[in-house]
Motif scaffolding. Structure first.
Motif, PDB file in Angstrom:
ATOM      1  N   LEU A  75      29.522  36.779  30.749  1.00 58.67           N
ATOM      2  CA  LEU A  75      29.936  36.817  29.352  1.00 58.67           C
ATOM      3  C   LEU A  75      28.825  36.264  28.473  1.00 58.67           C
ATOM      4  N   GLY A  94      31.532  41.192  26.720  1.00 64.70           N
ATOM      5  CA  GLY A  94      32.546  40.861  27.712  1.00 64.70           C
ATOM      6  C   GLY A  94      33.869  40.525  27.054  1.00 64.70           C
ATOM      7  N   GLU A 223      30.475  43.266  33.557  1.00 70.36           N
ATOM      8  CA  GLU A 223      31.346  42.739  32.499  1.00 70.36           C
ATOM      9  C   GLU A 223      31.646  43.761  31.403  1.00 70.36           C
ATOM     10  N   HIS A 322      37.171  33.563  32.640  1.00 67.66           N
ATOM     11  CA  HIS A 322      36.648  33.899  31.311  1.00 67.66           C
ATOM     12  C   HIS A 322      36.836  32.754  30.317  1.00 67.66           C
TER      13      HIS A 322
END
Length: 344
Positions: A75, A94, A223, A322
């Motif tokens: 990310l 992402g 991603e 995440h």
């Protein structure tokens, strides 16, 4: 006979991976690290046109090739605009929640190679100033980067060499606790990449060959959904090694290997999944079988792109994916053990 993963090697490599910025599309630096590490293990490496790495290991039977994949892209964000007051507007890379990066330290990577530090903040960052600071929506257009330089206007930012399209990476803040927990950003999917290298290191150290040839794809666009959209033609089956989820309706723990039966792209191969479960049982490896409705993998990308393969998905259990993630070293070690059982 079961292999004995080298815990120190795996954890040291994982820390190096986590501390190397690599948001999707900005992965040349970490790919160079991957190439050097593979060379130390005597593993042949090539690059695909997207910059992903393919590590090749000949097996006892060279007529069949098993694919294993993990991704090093993470990310991150990109500079969308330079605001008049000299802060940076972001566009996300992402699928994360914007509140998960609020007040996070970051690095801006310019195309000239210069880097600058900053902090990601809401545009209403202080409860002493804004009456709605607590309830203000943490949405992309409400977030900005405060750069750690003397800046009063957009022109000051441009003089630093910062431009629209520059990458912004998030500080990983990796820590391994005395109790064996690994907490850091980007365990998705660098914990799995460390496990894959733990497998390769075991082959070199213990001098064993897999039953079939292996190609390990270290992808760099997972991603954003197309990490393993291309696979070498000789791969007949693919195990995507990616983090397992923890939460409601899920049985996976931070010490387990996750075996995913189905995700948002549909069910994984029944026979491969069954074989992985059987091997985990036989080897006494802690595991969990789960369904992840909000998840996709390198295997998903390969299947969606039309690859003529069977596919499965496993990986170490990771909490708070995440966001500020956490796993346990035992999950990474157990992932190595299950991979070794499958390819041996």
């Amino acid at each position: 006979m079961s292999i004995q993963p080298n815990e120190d090697y795996i954890l040291n490599l994982l820390q190096k991976l986590l501390n190397t910025p690599s948001p999707t599309g900005f992965t040349n630096g970490i790919m160079s690290m991957i190439e050097k590490e593979a060379a130390l293990l005597g593993v042949h490496v090539t690059r695909n046109e997207k910059g992903g790495a393919i590590l090749s290991v000949p097996g006892q039977d060279t007529t069949r090739t098993i694919g294993l994949s993990g991704h090093v892209d993470t990310l991150g964000a990109m500079v969308r605009a330079i605001k008049p007051e000299g802060t940076l507007r972001l566009t996300r890379i992402g699928g994360y929640m914007m509140n998960s990066i609020e007040n996070e330290y970051c690095v801006i990577h310019t195309r000239s190679g210069k880097t600058y530090t900053g902090t990601i903040m809401s545009t209403k960052p202080s409860v002493h100033v804004y009456s709605d600071a607590r309830t203000f929506g943490r949405e992309e257009h409400h977030m900005e980067v405060r750069i750690d330089e003397h800046i009063e206007q957009a022109e000051d930012v441009k003089k630093l060499g910062i431009s629209v399209g520059d990458y912004v990476s998030f500080e990983a803040r990796c820590e391994i606790t005395p109790s064996g927990y690994i907490k850091s950003r980007h365990l998705d999917d660098k914990a799995s990449v460390a496990a894959l290298f733990g497998l390769l290191e075991s082959m070199q150290r213990e001098q064993w060959k897999p039953r079939s040839s292996i190609k390990v794809l270290i992808s760099n666009y997972e991603e954003v959904g197309h990490g393993a959209a291309y696979l070498p033609d000789d791969i007949k089956e693919l195990i995507a090694v990616d983090m397992g989820c923890i939460g409601d309706d899920l049985s996976c723990k931070e010490t387990d290997v996750s075996i995913c039966a189905k995700d948002s792209s549909g069910p994984y191969d029944y026979d491969m999944t069954g074989r992985l479960i059987q091997l985990a049982e036989e080897e006494g490896i802690p595991y969990a079988v789960d369904v992840y409705p909000h998840y996709g993998s390198d295997a998903s990308a390969a299947l969606s792109a039309g690859s003529n393969i069977r596919a499965a998905l496993i990986g170490p259990g990771v909490h708070a994916s995440h966001a500020m993630e956490r796993t346990h070293k035992q999950a990474v070690i157990n992932t190595v053990k299950l991979l070794a059982a499958y390819v041996k």
